[in-house]
Structures are given as structure tokens and as C-alpha cells.
Design a protein around this motif. Structure first.
Motif, PDB file in Angstrom:
ATOM      1  N   UNK A   1      42.624  34.706   7.177  1.00 38.54           N
ATOM      2  CA  UNK A   1      41.666  34.252   7.942  1.00 38.54           C
ATOM      3  C   UNK A   1      41.866  34.177   9.337  1.00 38.54           C
ATOM      4  N   UNK A   2      43.544  34.133   9.370  1.00 33.92           N
ATOM      5  CA  UNK A   2      43.910  33.465  10.891  1.00 33.92           C
ATOM      6  C   UNK A   2      44.275  35.072  11.218  1.00 33.92           C
ATOM      7  N   UNK A   3      44.413  35.939  10.165  1.00 32.73           N
ATOM      8  CA  UNK A   3      44.997  37.773  10.363  1.00 32.73           C
ATOM      9  C   UNK A   3      44.098  38.015  11.544  1.00 32.73           C
ATOM     10  N   UNK A   4      42.768  38.111  10.838  1.00 34.92           N
ATOM     11  CA  UNK A   4      40.975  38.626  11.246  1.00 34.92           C
ATOM     12  C   UNK A   4      41.193  37.950  12.946  1.00 34.92           C
ATOM     13  N   UNK A   5      41.541  36.698  12.864  1.00 37.82           N
ATOM     14  CA  UNK A   5      40.590  36.226  13.663  1.00 37.82           C
ATOM     15  C   UNK A   5      41.294  37.004  15.076  1.00 37.82           C
TER      16      UNK A   5
END
Length: 365
Positions: free
Chosen positions: A304-308
């Protein structure tokens, strides 16, 4: 690449980005030899007419060509169609995306046309480009949208999910950094601001409305390089967050979202790249807190953090508008899109359920 020294002080550019671009491009094309006065004027006029981020992208592509040509003991510019063919073929084999290859070709075509050099694109190159596009079936990567209530079924009636804008805002502490970040994230979502717009919000750009909301004046944006300006909406929620930050930081005018230390930025506002970093760290802290309480799957946090990114706020409000059934024309106007292609692409998984066809079929089935 050797540095080019300006040959005429009366036309030296004021902008550091333009100055760097002109020196780099002229050195790549002419080496130590000075270009004609007309060529330099032409390059200067062109480089000052386009957006700084576009100029940076072209310079990035030029450095790719420089490295490729240097390894083959060839001058950087002009690059022949055969050399550019070999370069894009190599990058395709190395796994670079079709969009990055398309941009590389477009950058070289633009540079050659600007410098009045022979075109680096011929039929063979274009055919290879089409072949790469056809072979590369990977979906285009985009940031994960941060929606106001998360991926709920009914955006108006359902309660916010743990992974949502509202839950994130509630989790941010009330220290100075938290007050600033909460106001920035909330404003970025409401107005669908790009990071370049968000960090340049000024207190005097906010015009309060009788119902407790506000309009935000945006002097310049990616789709408004001539600076005609646009306005966007800010909710009463965002105004409350802004008021709390303004009071704490004792801001009377000027940039709203400022670094807490003078060492962070010399521009008076946060650096554009810091928006993604702040959003990622706030979201990570929120989700890890939920995971500690057993309310969120810890294994999902990394992805999730990588895609944010900073764009997650703009994508999130676009998706929420689509989910709420807002007309695409109103979305384009409110979020300052010049074409319906991108906002529809960001919400492509939501569009079918909001169509008139779906509404009609629900009554039948």
C-alpha cells in the motif's frame, strides 16, 4: 558532457532550470563549438516556453542517449534513426515500459526539431515503437487512490474504513508537524491538487464562503502554463485543519505549507517531493498502529505504501466523484482536467457500476 558557456549575456536566462537545460543541450549538440546566435536564441525561447517538469524530463532522456552514445564512442546529438532504433530495442529488452520509451522518442524528436537537426525518427523506428507497444501488455502503473471513506459500497451512507482519508486524518497527532500535514493532506484531497500546486498554496489564495467552506485560487497548474488561474473547493473540514495550523504557526500571509526548519527548503514552501514522503509516512504510521491493534493485515502495508504518492489524493477524489455519480464534465472542470481520458482511467474499475446502463439493469435483475 562538457558544460557550455553562454556566448551572449544579453539573452542569458533568468531561470536556473532553463539555464541548465540550455547549457546541457548545446553541449550535447555542439560540444565545445559555439552554435549560431539564431540557434541559441531559438533554444532559449523554446526552453522558456515549456513547463519546468517537461524540461527536466527531456534532460533526463537526453542523459540516457548520452550514456548510450558514449559507450559506442558516438556524439550525443544528433542521434541517427538507426542509433535511436538500437537504443529503444535495448531498453525494451531490459524491461523498460512502453510509456518511457515513447517519451524518450518524443524527447529526441522535439530536441532535433528545436535545434533544426535531421529527424531521429523514420519509418523503421516508428514500426519498432509500435512493435514494443504491442509486446508490452503490462497495465500502466498508477498511484493508489486515497478515497475519503475508502472502498465503500455507498460513499454517502457507509462509515469510513480503516484505509481511508478520514481515518488517516483522525490518526495524525496535534503537534506542529501533524497540524501542518493534516491540513495539507485534507486540502490536497478536496481540491484535487497536484503536488506542485499544493506546496504553493498561499493563505491569501483562500477565500471564505458564507456556508463555512472556501474557494481556493490556483494561479498556475500543469494544464495552465499561461497563468490564467483556476478555482477549487475546500470543505469546512479542511478549513478547520488549516485554521489550526495557521494559528499554531502564526502565519499571517504567504505560503501555507512551510518547512518546520529553515534548512529544509529555501523557497519558503515545502519541496514538491516532500508531499509524497509525508503522505507515505503518515499512512504507514496509521496502518501500523491499526496492525498493532489487530485491525489491519500487516502484510499489506508495504504494498500500500509503495503504491501511494502525492497523486493518491488527486486520484482518490476523482474516484469518489465517479462513485458518487458526478458528471465527467463537472469532474474535468472541478479538477482541472483538459481531457476526460485520465480521470476515467483512474476510476475505470468504478465507471461500469455508475453508468446509466448499470442503473437500468439493476431495476431489471
Amino acid at each position: 558532457m562538457t558544460e557550455y558557456t553562454p556566448i551572449s549575456a544579453d539573452i542569458s536566462p533568468k531561470n536556473a532550470v532553463v539555464d541548465d537545460a540550455r547549457s546541457t543541450i548545446l553541449s550535447a549538440a555542439f560540444g565545445p563549438e559555439p552554435p549560431s546566435y539564431e540557434t541559441e536564441r531559438r533554444l532559449l525561447s523554446w526552453s522558456k516556453s515549456i513547463a519546468p517538469n517537461t524540461l527536466r524530463a527531456i534532460l533526463s532522456d537526453l542523459r540516457i542517449v548520452e550514456a548510450f552514445q558514449s559507450a559506442r564512442h558516438q556524439p550525443t546529438l544528433p542521434v541517427s534513426p538507426l542509433d535511436l532504433y538500437s537504443l529503444i530495442e535495448q531498453r525494451a529488452h531490459e524491461g523498460y515500459s512502453k510509456s518511457s520509451i515513447d517519451r524518450l522518442i518524443a524527447s529526441m524528436v522535439t530536441l532535433h526539431a528545436t535545434l533544426e537537426l535531421p529527424s531521429p525518427a523514420d519509418d523503421n523506428l516508428r514500426w519498432k515503437q509500435r512493435e514494443i507497444r504491442r509486446r508490452d501488455s503490462r497495465p500502466r502503473e498508477q498511484a493508489r487512490g486515497l478515497r475519503i471513506k475508502g472502498d465503500v459500497e455507498d460513499i454517502e451512507k457507509d462509515a469510513p474504513l480503516p484505509l481511508s482519508l478520514l481515518s488517516l486524518l483522525e490518526s495524525i497527532p496535534d503537534d506542529p508537524a501533524g497540524l501542518r500535514d493534516r491540513a495539507m493532506i485534507s486540502a490536497g484531497y478536496d481540491a484535487g491538487l497536484r503536488r506542485s500546486e499544493l506546496v504553493r498554496v498561499r493563505l491569501e489564495h483562500i477565500h471564505r464562503l458564507p456556508q463555512g467552506e472556501a474557494s481556493l485560487f490556483i494561479p498556475r497548474s500543469k494544464t495552465d502554463q499561461e497563468g490564467e488561474g483556476a478555482t477549487a473547493w475546500l470543505s469546512s473540514r479542511t478549513l478547520q485543519h488549516i485554521d489550526a495550523w495557521v494559528e499554531k504557526a502564526d502565519i499571517e500571509d504567504g505560503y501555507l505549507f512551510r518547512p518546520l526548519s529553515y534548512r529544509v527548503s529555501g523557497t519558503g514552501h515545502l519541496a514538491e517531493g516532500s508531499v509524497s514522503s509525508i503522505l507515505k509516512e503518515r499512512l504507514r504510521s496509521h496502518l501500523e498502529g491499526l496492525a498493532d491493534e489487530g485491525e489491519f493485515d500487516r502484510s499489506q502495508i508495504g504494498g500500500i505504501i509503495k503504491a501511494t504518492s502525492a497523486h493518491s489524493l488527486r486520484i482518490g477524489v476523482d474516484q469518489d466523484m465517479i462513485a458518487a455519480g458526478v458528471d465527467i464534465g463537472a469532474i474535468m472542470h472541478g479538477l482541472r482536467w483538459s481531457s476526460p481520458k485520465q480521470p476515467l482511467s483512474y476510476a475505470r474499475h468504478l465507471v461500469p457500476a455508475t453508468s446509466k446502463l448499470a442503473a437500468k439493469m439493476r431495476g431489471i435483475t
